[in-house]
Design a protein around this motif. Structure first.
Motif, PDB file in Angstrom:
ATOM      1  N   ASN A  53      65.791  17.166  59.675  1.00  0.00           N
ATOM      2  CA  ASN A  53      66.721  18.473  60.766  1.00  0.00           C
ATOM      3  C   ASN A  53      65.414  19.585  59.615  1.00  0.00           C
ATOM      4  O   ASN A  53      64.898  20.672  59.843  1.00  0.00           O
ATOM      5  CB  ASN A  53      67.176  18.745  59.620  1.00  0.00           C
ATOM      6  N   ARG A  54      64.250  19.786  58.683  1.00  0.00           N
ATOM      7  CA  ARG A  54      63.676  19.729  57.326  1.00  0.00           C
ATOM      8  C   ARG A  54      62.642  19.436  58.676  1.00  0.00           C
ATOM      9  O   ARG A  54      61.792  21.290  58.704  1.00  0.00           O
ATOM     10  CB  ARG A  54      63.495  19.574  56.121  1.00  0.00           C
ATOM     11  N   VAL A  55      61.991  19.348  59.299  1.00  0.00           N
ATOM     12  CA  VAL A  55      60.819  18.761  60.005  1.00  0.00           C
ATOM     13  C   VAL A  55      60.450  19.962  60.860  1.00  0.00           C
ATOM     14  O   VAL A  55      59.460  20.576  60.292  1.00  0.00           O
ATOM     15  CB  VAL A  55      60.389  17.918  60.316  1.00  0.00           C
ATOM     16  N   PRO A  56      61.005  20.726  60.909  1.00  0.00           N
ATOM     17  CA  PRO A  56      60.640  21.861  62.193  1.00  0.00           C
ATOM     18  C   PRO A  56      60.209  22.950  61.836  1.00  0.00           C
ATOM     19  O   PRO A  56      58.879  23.764  61.815  1.00  0.00           O
ATOM     20  CB  PRO A  56      61.651  21.716  63.220  1.00  0.00           C
ATOM     21  N   PHE A  57      61.029  23.169  60.337  1.00  0.00           N
ATOM     22  CA  PHE A  57      60.977  24.115  59.218  1.00  0.00           C
ATOM     23  C   PHE A  57      59.520  24.231  58.922  1.00  0.00           C
ATOM     24  O   PHE A  57      58.631  25.367  58.582  1.00  0.00           O
ATOM     25  CB  PHE A  57      62.031  24.175  58.749  1.00  0.00           C
ATOM     26  N   GLU A 117      63.056  11.311  56.219  1.00  0.00           N
ATOM     27  CA  GLU A 117      63.804  10.808  55.222  1.00  0.00           C
ATOM     28  C   GLU A 117      65.006  12.605  55.659  1.00  0.00           C
ATOM     29  O   GLU A 117      65.624  12.623  55.031  1.00  0.00           O
ATOM     30  CB  GLU A 117      62.256  12.040  54.287  1.00  0.00           C
ATOM     31  N   ASN A 118      64.101  13.004  56.855  1.00  0.00           N
ATOM     32  CA  ASN A 118      64.987  14.495  56.586  1.00  0.00           C
ATOM     33  C   ASN A 118      64.533  15.196  57.802  1.00  0.00           C
ATOM     34  O   ASN A 118      63.521  16.326  57.993  1.00  0.00           O
ATOM     35  CB  ASN A 118      64.764  15.463  55.718  1.00  0.00           C
ATOM     36  N   GLY A 154      58.587  11.765  56.939  1.00  0.00           N
ATOM     37  CA  GLY A 154      59.392  13.602  56.700  1.00  0.00           C
ATOM     38  C   GLY A 154      60.199  13.495  57.865  1.00  0.00           C
ATOM     39  O   GLY A 154      61.712  13.740  57.245  1.00  0.00           O
TER      40      GLY A 154
END
Lengths: 322, 245
Positions: free
Chosen positions: A205-209, A202-203, A199
């Motif tokens: 910035n999205r992982v923490p959300f 791939e991205n 994750g």
């Protein structure tokens, strides 16, 4: 139906592993001592290349200083065998520990930086380690002369003792070491933790959300990779009977990236193959051609342009969506 | 109070992106935030979800102060958000996207077992795919989905965290009218199950799903109230809808 399929898949995988191990096991019987030695080096370096794949291929973190962990592991093994206690096992433990601690330090300090900035920080740390050891003349580490005369003890394995002075024996031990390391790394990348790393690749910035702590996931990956680099460095020193600054050098950090990219990152096995290919290839052409790195560089450029997924990409199933 | 934003402010240089924004939200209700481009809606979301730190002000959730808390902690507390610009894992399959999102809610026991043993997240991921109508595309690489399906996936990943408060940032951005309709139906299905804050440009959708509406303009709250009150508000008419609606 689905179950049946996965059952036969597992059988196939086990069969494949068994065949590969069998071929590797009988290989030294057909090799001269010189080529056996080359094979041992290649196999040990394959674990080093695989360790880099954990961070580069799975977590998508570029690092330019991976040799520092390999080298520290090598020196740790050397110090253990020469000055502390003649045990390969203890040497491995010390090497894994030292490299993991160094990776933890570098990781925690540098992880705020992303992408190329992180890579440059790892390069800087590796260079600091290199310089410190390079100039450590009056210490047991031997400065630029390296830590030489590392004894080769017997490898205790329960009631058995394996004489590692025999290249053939060391070869088998190296195969077992590489295979076990592969299994452990495979387990890690197929775990929930492995998915988090994918994750992040791939991205990020999205992982923490989704509820994951990116920073600590990255540091953990970095530490695990550092430890495996340390193990392989330790095996390298045990085999070569010395540890020197070349094992810490930027040249090696660069070379291991080439190995990974040529083999195919994000596959574990690809980088291992890449390491073997580069090591063997280097040895063959360096006997004929002094500036062999030019050829390796050219191959690297060709691979990156024409086979961006590396050698393994040639055999990978085509993504049906592409 | 279930959720409360109190005098939240944030400037970027001389620009006051969000200025003194306050509102409260009851559990199970749906609040829409509307306003022209640049009104500060997404910045407000970013302040609530820990992307940016507010200069001043406070956010409380279920009685606890969560101002400036990082996104992963907020996710564990039950606040999740979707993004205006699709923010998915392009290289992973549709199923992997959702499973990873389901996996994050719980603390990290069994972090090193095999992913196929994660029974609960896998079952939940299947349920969410079913809810979104993406089951057939389960093994498709997310990056190759149509725009509309990527938007659904985005919504699905947000729901996967099983939040009690969801912030949807323009879920219908770029969707076809058909897809927008389906999204309205989906949000209506979610209503009551979760508390929703919605940023949306599609006015039909806003009036179809909202219990309350906030109108923002130039970083501040211009009006707040029930849908019919907002519709009747003169200032809103001028700033947002034009003279006539």
């Amino acid at each position: 139906m689905g179950k049946l399929n996965s059952g036969s898949n597992i059988t196939r995988v086990i069969l494949f592993h068994a065949v590969v191990l069998a071929v590797l096991a009988i290989l030294p019987l057909f090799l001269s001592t010189y080529h056996q030695k080359l094979a041992v080096e290649a196999i040990i370096l394959s674990v080093f290349a695989m360790s880099l794949d954990l961070v580069m291929g799975y977590a998508g973190i570029a690092t330019f200083g991976h040799a520092a962990f390999f080298g520290i592991g090598g020196y740790a093994m050397g110090v253990m065998l020469k000055f502390l206690f003649p045990s390969i096992w203890l040497g491995l433990i010390l090497a894994g520990f030292c490299s993991a601690v160094l990776a933890l330090f570098v990781g925690v300090v540098s992880i705020r930086a992303k992408g190329i900035y992180f890579a440059i920080l790892t390069l800087a740390f590796a260079e600091v380690v290199y310089r410190i050891i390079f100039h450590s003349y009056n210490t047991p580490l031997g400065g630029s002369d390296g830590l030489v005369g590392v004894p080769t003890p017997m490898l205790g394995l329960g009631p058995f003792e394996i004489n590692l002075k025999s290249t053939t024996n060391f070869y088998w031990v190296a195969v077992a070491f590489a295979y076990l390391s592969y299994l452990v790394c495979k387990l890690i990348v197929s775990s929930p933790f492995g998915s988090i790393l994918s994750g992040i690749r791939e991205n990020e910035n999205r992982v923490p959300f989704l509820g994951f702590n990116v920073k600590w996931s990255k540091v953990t990956a970095f530490v695990i990779a550092g430890a495996f680099a340390g193990f392989s460095g330790a095996m390298f020193t045990a085999f070569k009977s010395y540890a020197d600054t070349e094992q810490l050098s930027f040249l090696l950090s660069g070379k291991v990236i080439v190995m990974d990219l040529i083999g195919g990152i994000g596959t574990l096995i690809g980088p291992m193959i890449g390491a073997v290919v580069i090591t063997v290839f280097e040895s063959i052409i360096s006997t004929h051609f002094a500036a062999h790195n030019i050829i390796i560089g050219a191959i690297f450029v060709a691979v990156v342009i024409f086979m961006p997924k590396g050698f393994l990409g040639l055999f990978a199933k085509k993504d049906r969506n592409e | 109070m279930f959720f409360e934003v109190k005098e939240l402010c944030r400037s970027f240089g001389a620009l006051q992106a969000v200025h003194n924004v306050s509102f409260t939200l009851d559990e199970g209700t749906t609040l829409s935030i509307i306003g022209p481009n640049g009104a500060g809606k997404t910045t407000l979301f970013n302040l609530i979800t820990g992307v940016f730190q507010p200069d001043s002000g406070e956010v409380t959730f279920k009685g606890a102060r969560v101002t400036g808390m990082p996104p992963d902690k907020l996710c564990h507390k039950g606040i999740a958000r979707s993004f205006q610009i699709t923010n998915i894992f392009q290289g992973l399959s549709v199923f992997e996207n959702i499973r990873l999102a389901c996996q994050g809610r719980k603390a990290t026991r069994r972090m090193f077992s095999h992913v196929s043993k994660l029974k609960e997240p896998i079952e939940e991921a299947e349920k969410i795919l079913d809810l979104l109508g993406l089951l057939d595309l389960r093994d498709t690489r997310a990056g190759t989905l149509s725009h509309g399906d990527q938007r659904y996936l985005e919504i699905g990943m947000t729901l996967a965290a099983k939040p009690s408060l969801v912030l949807f940032d323009e879920p219908t951005a770029g969707m076809t009218p058909m897809e927008t309709k389906a999204t309205i139906a989906l949000i209506n299905k979610l209503k009551g199950m979760v508390t929703i804050i919605l940023i949306e440009h599609d006015i039909n959708m806003v009036f179809a799903v909202s219990d309350r509406i906030i109108v923002m303009d130039q970083g501040s709250v211009l009006a707040e109230g029930l849908p019919q009150e907002v519709k009747a508000n003169e200032a809103v008419k001028t700033a947002y809808f034009g003279e006539e609606i």
